[in-house]
Design an enzyme around this catalytic site. Structure first.
Site, PDB file in Angstrom:
ATOM      1  N   TYR A 171       0.732  -1.800   0.074  1.00  0.00           N
ATOM      2  CA  TYR A 171      -0.156  -0.116   0.251  1.00  0.00           C
ATOM      3  C   TYR A 171       0.808   0.549  -0.034  1.00  0.00           C
ATOM      4  O   TYR A 171       0.897   2.045  -0.753  1.00  0.00           O
ATOM      5  CB  TYR A 171      -0.853   0.403   1.076  1.00  0.00           C
ATOM      6  CG  TYR A 171      -1.371   1.270   1.681  1.00  0.00           C
ATOM      7  CD1 TYR A 171      -2.150   2.406   0.457  1.00  0.00           C
ATOM      8  CD2 TYR A 171      -1.138   2.015   2.291  1.00  0.00           C
ATOM      9  CE1 TYR A 171      -3.032   2.779   0.685  1.00  0.00           C
ATOM     10  CE2 TYR A 171      -1.473   3.562   1.924  1.00  0.00           C
ATOM     11  CZ  TYR A 171      -2.627   3.766   1.470  1.00  0.00           C
ATOM     12  OH  TYR A 171      -3.354   4.850   1.801  1.00  0.00           O
ATOM     13  N   ARG A 215       2.083   8.763  12.563  1.00  0.00           N
ATOM     14  CA  ARG A 215       1.713  10.311  13.642  1.00  0.00           C
ATOM     15  C   ARG A 215      -0.016  10.246  13.172  1.00  0.00           C
ATOM     16  O   ARG A 215      -0.351  10.467  13.834  1.00  0.00           O
ATOM     17  CB  ARG A 215       1.915  10.807  12.110  1.00  0.00           C
ATOM     18  CG  ARG A 215       1.735  12.707  13.165  1.00  0.00           C
ATOM     19  CD  ARG A 215       2.119  13.247  12.163  1.00  0.00           C
ATOM     20  NE  ARG A 215       1.346  13.630  10.359  1.00  0.00           N
ATOM     21  CZ  ARG A 215       1.638  14.136   9.443  1.00  0.00           C
ATOM     22  NH1 ARG A 215       2.746  14.942   9.596  1.00  0.00           N
ATOM     23  NH2 ARG A 215       0.946  13.535   8.350  1.00  0.00           N
ATOM     24  N   ARG A 228     -10.660   4.832   7.936  1.00  0.00           N
ATOM     25  CA  ARG A 228     -10.075   4.235   6.752  1.00  0.00           C
ATOM     26  C   ARG A 228      -7.795   3.622   7.639  1.00  0.00           C
ATOM     27  O   ARG A 228      -7.878   5.042   8.149  1.00  0.00           O
ATOM     28  CB  ARG A 228      -9.455   3.944   5.392  1.00  0.00           C
ATOM     29  CG  ARG A 228     -10.769   4.364   4.773  1.00  0.00           C
ATOM     30  CD  ARG A 228     -10.378   4.418   2.989  1.00  0.00           C
ATOM     31  NE  ARG A 228      -9.594   3.797   2.296  1.00  0.00           N
ATOM     32  CZ  ARG A 228      -8.533   3.776   1.546  1.00  0.00           C
ATOM     33  NH1 ARG A 228      -8.492   4.637   1.479  1.00  0.00           N
ATOM     34  NH2 ARG A 228      -8.440   2.599   0.926  1.00  0.00           N
ATOM     35  N   PHE A 288      15.634  19.096  -1.834  1.00  0.00           N
ATOM     36  CA  PHE A 288      14.063  19.437  -2.020  1.00  0.00           C
ATOM     37  C   PHE A 288      13.494  17.732  -1.349  1.00  0.00           C
ATOM     38  O   PHE A 288      12.121  17.423  -1.188  1.00  0.00           O
ATOM     39  CB  PHE A 288      14.197  19.594  -3.199  1.00  0.00           C
ATOM     40  CG  PHE A 288      12.065  19.450  -4.241  1.00  0.00           C
ATOM     41  CD1 PHE A 288      11.329  19.963  -3.964  1.00  0.00           C
ATOM     42  CD2 PHE A 288      12.178  17.863  -4.167  1.00  0.00           C
ATOM     43  CE1 PHE A 288      10.106  19.259  -4.372  1.00  0.00           C
ATOM     44  CE2 PHE A 288      10.955  16.941  -4.641  1.00  0.00           C
ATOM     45  CZ  PHE A 288       9.770  18.512  -5.024  1.00  0.00           C
TER      46      PHE A 288
END
Length: 412
Positions: A171, A215, A228, A288
């Site tokens: 997932y 978290r 979910r 980044f």
């Protein structure tokens, strides 16, 4: 006291915080491209994620457009997946065909998502498609491929429980690992970087996604109309009979033990992330990629052994975030930040925790990697606080007053 109290307790974070606030204002005030579709894309990017807008603005100029569109396409796809009010028979076809919708200048979708600007993005998605169609073909191919693979993966997990750790990994691959793979391909397409392996790129995404899943336990379990959850049964079933039982006070000890196992699982990707980051040549691309990873490591440090994950919001101080963004400029700095957060988590390990030995083993690997880089010689801590400096506190108060006078907001 809130943010003001945090400033007084950590005065070395005040200047970086104000600097970050000013930079955010500068980005918000930057001239919007004159074309309506590009103007919409960069405007809505700032609305849905100012942190992403700040990061993208620091990329090489020719990468800003492709990465902005990549982010917005996947943000829109994720908005559809996250909206539990959309019926499955409506949602699944959208997810499976989203890679085709990005070629349609007319396609848009009205949803009932609670976040205002996500809804604005979906209703006006035709602007994103129009901008996408103006990108170079090589960029389009990367964005289409990742969108297609992610949409299929999300559709697969609609209504599917995350039973095993393998399910959890799969997932998270669809939700974020593919983002890492896509960004690596975009950087390579721009002739800025060597093409990183899919395995390393995937680890970059998995560390971020697993941190967010950990978290956001309480927010996700309390979501309406239907929650979910992505904590794998293979882990939580060792501690409770039902996942929601982790939030009950009588299960606090077991909840923390389960949490620590989840954090230990996430830490397995840190070494790969450091290898990936160390291979980046362009400083703007390095930051980044590195800043979200450093924030994830900090979030794991905050969450580890912390029952508050099951009681409310756990997050890094905004001032500490600002300090890291301000001071971390090179890979040596990245190693130092990872080392500091590792020290914090290691100090919280209870030897009686069921996963203590595995957790400590993870840290031996991470900290050895940081030490062997040579970055820790004559180093200053980025994270660990020193003794209070009362003169500095007076300076802090002056800066706060000045910032308020100049109109810079000091709220988180």
């Amino acid at each position: 006291m809130g943010l003001l109290g945090a400033m007084l307790k950590h005065p070395d974070e005040v200047y970086p915080l104000i600097k970050l606030k000013m930079e955010a204002r500068k980005v918000m005030g930057k001239q919007i491209p004159p074309q309506p579709h590009w103007g919409f894309c960069f405007t809505i990017l700032r609305k849905v994620s100012i942190s992403s807008a700040l990061a993208i603005q620091k990329l090489p100029k020719h990468l800003r457009g492709p990465v902005c569109i990549f982010y917005l396409v996947l943000r829109a796809l994720d908005t559809v997946e996250d909206d539990t009010s959309i019926a499955t028979e409506v949602k699944v076809p959208i997810l499976l065909n989203f890679h085709r919708h990005i070629y349609d200048r007319e396609w848009h979708f009205s949803c009932d998502c609670t976040k205002k600007y996500y809804k604005v993005l979906m209703v006006n998605f035709h602007h994103v498609s129009t901008a996408f169609l103006e990108l170079e073909k090589a960029y389009q191919e990367v964005i289409e491929d990742i969108t297609k693979r992610m949409g299929r993966g999300m559709a697969k997990f609609i209504g599917k429980e995350v039973e095993t750790i393998d399910d959890f990994d799969e997932y998270c691959h669809y939700a974020a690992g593919l983002v890492g793979i896509g960004l690596s391909r975009l950087f390579h397409t721009a002739w800025k970087e060597d093409l990183a392996s899919d395995s390393l790129s995937n680890s970059m995404g998995l560390l971020l996604q697993k941190t967010n899943v950990i978290r956001d336990y309480l927010e996700d379990i309390n979501e309406t109309p239907k929650c979910r959850m992505f904590w794998p049964r293979q882990i939580w079933s060792k501690y409770v009979n039902k996942l929601e039982e982790l939030k009950y006070e009588e299960n606090s000890v077991k909840a923390v033990e389960c949490l620590n196992e989840m954090v230990t699982n996430a830490l397995s990707y840190v070494e790969d992330c450091l290898i990936y980051l160390s291979s980046i040549r362009d400083p703007s691309i390095l930051m980044f990629c590195a800043i979200p990873q450093m924030m994830s490591m900090g979030t794991l440090a905050m969450c580890y052994n912390n029952i508050q994950v099951f009681r409310g919001v756990v997050q890094i101080r905004l001032g500490l975030t600002a300090k890291i963004i301000d001071r971390a400029k090179t890979m040596k700095d990245v190693y130092k930040v990872f080392y500091d957060f590792s020290c914090i988590i290691r100090s919280k390990v209870d030897i009686n925790d069921p996963n203590a030995s595995k957790t400590l083993e993870r840290f031996e690997i991470i900290m050895m990697t940081c030490r062997e880089s040579g970055a820790l010689n004559n180093r200053k801590s980025y994270i660990l606080s020193s003794h209070p400096n009362y003169i500095l506190m007076m300076v802090v108060l002056f800066i706060i007053i000045l910032a308020i006078f100049l109109g810079y907001p000091l709220k988180n």
